[in-house]
Design an enzyme around this catalytic site. Structure first.
Site, PDB file in Angstrom:
ATOM      1  N   ARG A 103       0.796  -1.315  -0.161  1.00 24.15           N
ATOM      2  CA  ARG A 103      -0.052  -0.055   0.092  1.00 24.15           C
ATOM      3  C   ARG A 103       1.147   1.312  -0.005  1.00 24.15           C
ATOM      4  NH1 ARG A 103      -5.098   1.442   3.568  1.00 24.15           N
ATOM      5  NH2 ARG A 103      -5.841   0.221   2.119  1.00 24.15           N
ATOM      6  N   HIS A 130      -7.409   1.078  -6.211  1.00 26.10           N
ATOM      7  CA  HIS A 130      -7.696   0.023  -5.044  1.00 26.10           C
ATOM      8  C   HIS A 130      -8.159  -1.297  -5.628  1.00 26.10           C
ATOM      9  CE1 HIS A 130      -7.654  -1.533  -0.968  1.00 26.10           C
ATOM     10  NE2 HIS A 130      -8.801  -0.568  -0.357  1.00 26.10           N
ATOM     11  N   GLN A 133      -9.989  -3.832  -3.284  1.00 22.64           N
ATOM     12  CA  GLN A 133     -11.300  -3.420  -2.698  1.00 22.64           C
ATOM     13  C   GLN A 133     -12.395  -3.827  -3.892  1.00 22.64           C
ATOM     14  OE1 GLN A 133     -12.011  -1.717   0.171  1.00 22.64           O
ATOM     15  NE2 GLN A 133     -14.160  -2.442  -0.419  1.00 22.64           N
ATOM     16  N   ASP A 222     -17.484   7.085  -0.652  1.00 27.06           N
ATOM     17  CA  ASP A 222     -16.273   6.981   0.104  1.00 27.06           C
ATOM     18  C   ASP A 222     -15.768   8.221   0.612  1.00 27.06           C
ATOM     19  OD1 ASP A 222     -13.547   5.981   0.735  1.00 27.06           O
ATOM     20  OD2 ASP A 222     -12.796   6.245  -1.144  1.00 27.06           O
ATOM     21  N   SER A 226      -9.247  11.703   0.838  1.00 25.78           N
ATOM     22  CA  SER A 226      -8.546  10.311   1.098  1.00 25.78           C
ATOM     23  C   SER A 226      -7.182  10.816   1.826  1.00 25.78           C
ATOM     24  CB  SER A 226      -8.220   9.775  -0.215  1.00 25.78           C
ATOM     25  OG  SER A 226      -9.311   9.368  -1.079  1.00 25.78           O
ATOM     26  N   CYS A 262     -16.474   1.203   1.072  1.00 28.93           N
ATOM     27  CA  CYS A 262     -15.168   0.673   1.277  1.00 28.93           C
ATOM     28  C   CYS A 262     -14.662   0.626   2.709  1.00 28.93           C
ATOM     29  CB  CYS A 262     -14.090   1.041   0.375  1.00 28.93           C
ATOM     30  SG  CYS A 262     -13.594   2.845   0.545  1.00 28.93           S
ATOM     31  N   ARG A 290     -13.248  -8.654   1.690  1.00 33.66           N
ATOM     32  CA  ARG A 290     -11.799  -8.198   1.488  1.00 33.66           C
ATOM     33  C   ARG A 290     -11.150  -9.555   1.590  1.00 33.66           C
ATOM     34  NH1 ARG A 290      -9.964  -3.228   1.920  1.00 33.66           N
ATOM     35  NH2 ARG A 290      -7.832  -4.167   1.022  1.00 33.66           N
TER      36      ARG A 290
HETATM   37  N1  NVA Z   1     -10.274   6.727  -0.844  1.00 28.70           N
HETATM   38  C1  NVA Z   1      -9.697   6.236   0.265  1.00 28.70           C
HETATM   39  C2  NVA Z   1      -9.956   4.754   0.356  1.00 28.70           C
HETATM   40  C3  NVA Z   1      -9.624   4.036   1.612  1.00 28.70           C
HETATM   41  C4  NVA Z   1      -9.783   2.564   1.638  1.00 28.70           C
HETATM   42  C5  NVA Z   1      -8.306   6.706   0.600  1.00 28.70           C
HETATM   43  O1  NVA Z   1      -7.570   6.286  -0.389  1.00 28.70           O
HETATM   44  O2  NVA Z   1      -8.068   7.025   1.477  1.00 28.70           O
HETATM   45  N1   CP Z   2     -10.983  -0.396   2.884  1.00 35.11           N
HETATM   46  C1   CP Z   2      -9.822  -0.330   3.098  1.00 35.11           C
HETATM   47  O1   CP Z   2      -8.838  -0.586   2.436  1.00 35.11           O
HETATM   48  O2   CP Z   2      -9.728   0.000   4.564  1.00 35.11           O
HETATM   49  P1   CP Z   2      -8.193   0.163   5.226  1.00 35.11           P
HETATM   50  O3   CP Z   2      -7.895   1.466   4.615  1.00 35.11           O
HETATM   51  O4   CP Z   2      -8.585   0.430   6.534  1.00 35.11           O
HETATM   52  O5   CP Z   2      -7.197  -0.852   4.780  1.00 35.11           O
END
Ligand code: NVA
Ligand code: CP
Length: 305
Positions: A103, A130, A133, A222, A226, A262, A290
Site C-alpha cells: 500500500r 484499489h 477493494q 467513500d 483520501s 469501502c 476483502r
Molecule cells: N479513498 C480512500 C480509500 C480508503 C480505503 C483513501 O485512499 O483514503
Molecule cells: N477499505 C480499506 O482499504 O480499508 P483500510 O484503509 O482500513 O485498509
C-alpha cells in the site's frame, strides 16, 4: 512469468469470474474451519506507506489461515522511495518472501516494485487505485444479488482511487456505472476514456447525484478526502455539499438499493449513521469479503489455483 495484481485489468474477464468462484469456495472452507494450508511455509511481505485497518487485518489473517506467515512493514520500517530506492527493496524482499502486498502513495512506485521484484506483487491501494477493494465489492454484490445482470452501480462522492478501480472493472465486466461527483473532482480522464472505449459497460460521469441514483442497485460512497488529502478536508466539505449519501438520497433511487462503502467512513460527512446502519447497508459483508477475495487473488497469482 510471475503474475502481479496491480490493476483489476491485469485479470481477464474469465480470470475475474474464476476469482469470484474461488473466493466463494475458500470462504466456505474458512466457515467450516477446514484445515486448508496451501501457503504452508510461505511468507508474504506487506509494505504499508499509509495507514490501514481492513487491508492489513484481512491480508494478515487470510494468509495465516491458509498456512503462511505475513510480515507487517509499517510506514517507518522501509520508507519506500526515501530511505531506499524502490528497485532495491523490491529485489531484497524477493530474496526472503514468496509474495509482496504493498500500500503506497505513488502508483509509479507499485509499478516499479512489481517490475523489479521476482515474486508476485499485489496492490493494496495507491493514490490511483484499489483493485482488491473492487474485487471484494463485486464479489459482495454477486453474493447479494445472485447474479450481475442488469446491474447499476452509482458511486457518489470524490472521483478517487476507488472510482478508478470501478472504471477498470467496467472494462472487463458489463454493468452500468455512474460516478456522481462535484465539478473539479472527476476521476482521471484517461481512465474514463479507456472504460468507455472498451465498449462493454455504460459509463456516466455526472454532477447531479439526485438524478443519477435513480434505479440504482448499488449506491456506493467513500471519504471526500483520501489519505494524503486530509489537509483539504474542510475545503472539500464545502465543495461536496449535496453529495452526502443520506436517507433522502437513498430514497431518490426509487427502489430498495443496497448501500456500500469501502470504509473507513466519516460518519455525518459523506454519509449518515442512518444509512450506514440501515437494513440495506452491506458494509460489513463487504469488509469481510476483502479477506475472501484477496485469498482468491493470492492463490491465483501464486499459481496455487
Ligand atoms: N479513498 C480512500 C480509500 C480508503 C480505503 C483513501 O485512499 O483514503
Ligand atoms: N477499505 C480499506 O482499504 O480499508 P483500510 O484503509 O482500513 O485498509
Amino acid at each position: 512469468m510471475k503474475r502481479d495484481f496491480l490493476h483489476v485489468t491485469d485479470f481477464t474477464a474469465d480470470e475475474i469470474n474464476a476469482t469470484f468462484e474461488l473466493a466463494k469456495e475458500v470462504k466456505a472452507r474458512f466457515k467450516r474451519r477446514e484445515d486448508y494450508k496451501p501457503f504452508k511455509d510461505h511468507s508474504m511481505a506487506m509494505i504499508f506507506a499509509k495507514p490501514s485497518a481492513r487491508t492489513r487485518i484481512s491480508f494478515e489473517t487470510g494468509f495465516f489461515r491458509m498456512g503462511g506467515h505475513a510480515l507487517y512493514l509499517g510506514p517507518s520500517d522501509i520508507s519506500i522511495g526515501k530511505r531506499e530506492a524502490v528497485k532495491d527493496i523490491a529485489r531484497v524482499i524477493s530474496r526472503y518472501n514468496d509474495v509482496i502486498m504493498a500500500r503506497l502513495f505513488e502508483h509509479a512506485h507499485v509499478l516499479e516494485l512489481a517490475e523489479f521484484a521476482s515474486v508476485p506483487v499485489i496492490n493494496g491501494l495507491t493514490d490511483y487505485n484499489h483493485p482488491c477493494q473492487i474485487m471484494a465489492d463485486m464479489f459482495t454484490i454477486l453474493e447479494h444479488r445472485g447474479h450481475l445482470d442488469d446491474l447499476k452501480v452509482v458511486y457518489v462522492g470524490d472521483g478517487n482511487n476507488i472510482v478508478h478501480s470501478w472504471l477498470r472493472l467496467a472494462q472487463r465486466l458489463p454493468f452500468h456505472f455512474v460516478c456522481a461527483c462535484p465539478e473539479g473532482y472527476s476521476p482521471d480522464a484517461q481512465t474514463i476514456a479507456d472504460a468507455k472505449q472498451a465498449g462493454l459497460s455504460q459509463i456516466e460521469i455526472s454532477h447531479d447525484p439526485q438524478r443519477s441514483v435513480k434505479d440504482a442497485d448499488i449506491v456506493y460512497t467513500d471519504v471526500w478526502a483520501s489519505m494524503g488529502q486530509k489537509d483539504q478536508a474542510e475545503e472539500r466539505k464545502k465543495r461536496f455539499q449535496g453529495f452526502q449519501v443520506n436517507e433522502a438520497l437513498m430514497a431518490a433511487t426509487g427502489k430498495e438499493s443496497l448501500f456500500m462503502h469501502c470504509l473507513p467512513a466519516e460518519r455525518g460527512v459523506e454519509t449518515t449513521d442512518g444509512v450506514l446502519e440501515s437494513k440495506t447497508s452491506i458494509i460489513f459483508d463487504e469488509a469481510e469479503n476483502r479477506m475472501h477475495a484477496q485469498n482468491a487473488i493470492l492463490l491465483k497469482i501464486c499459481g496455487k489455483a
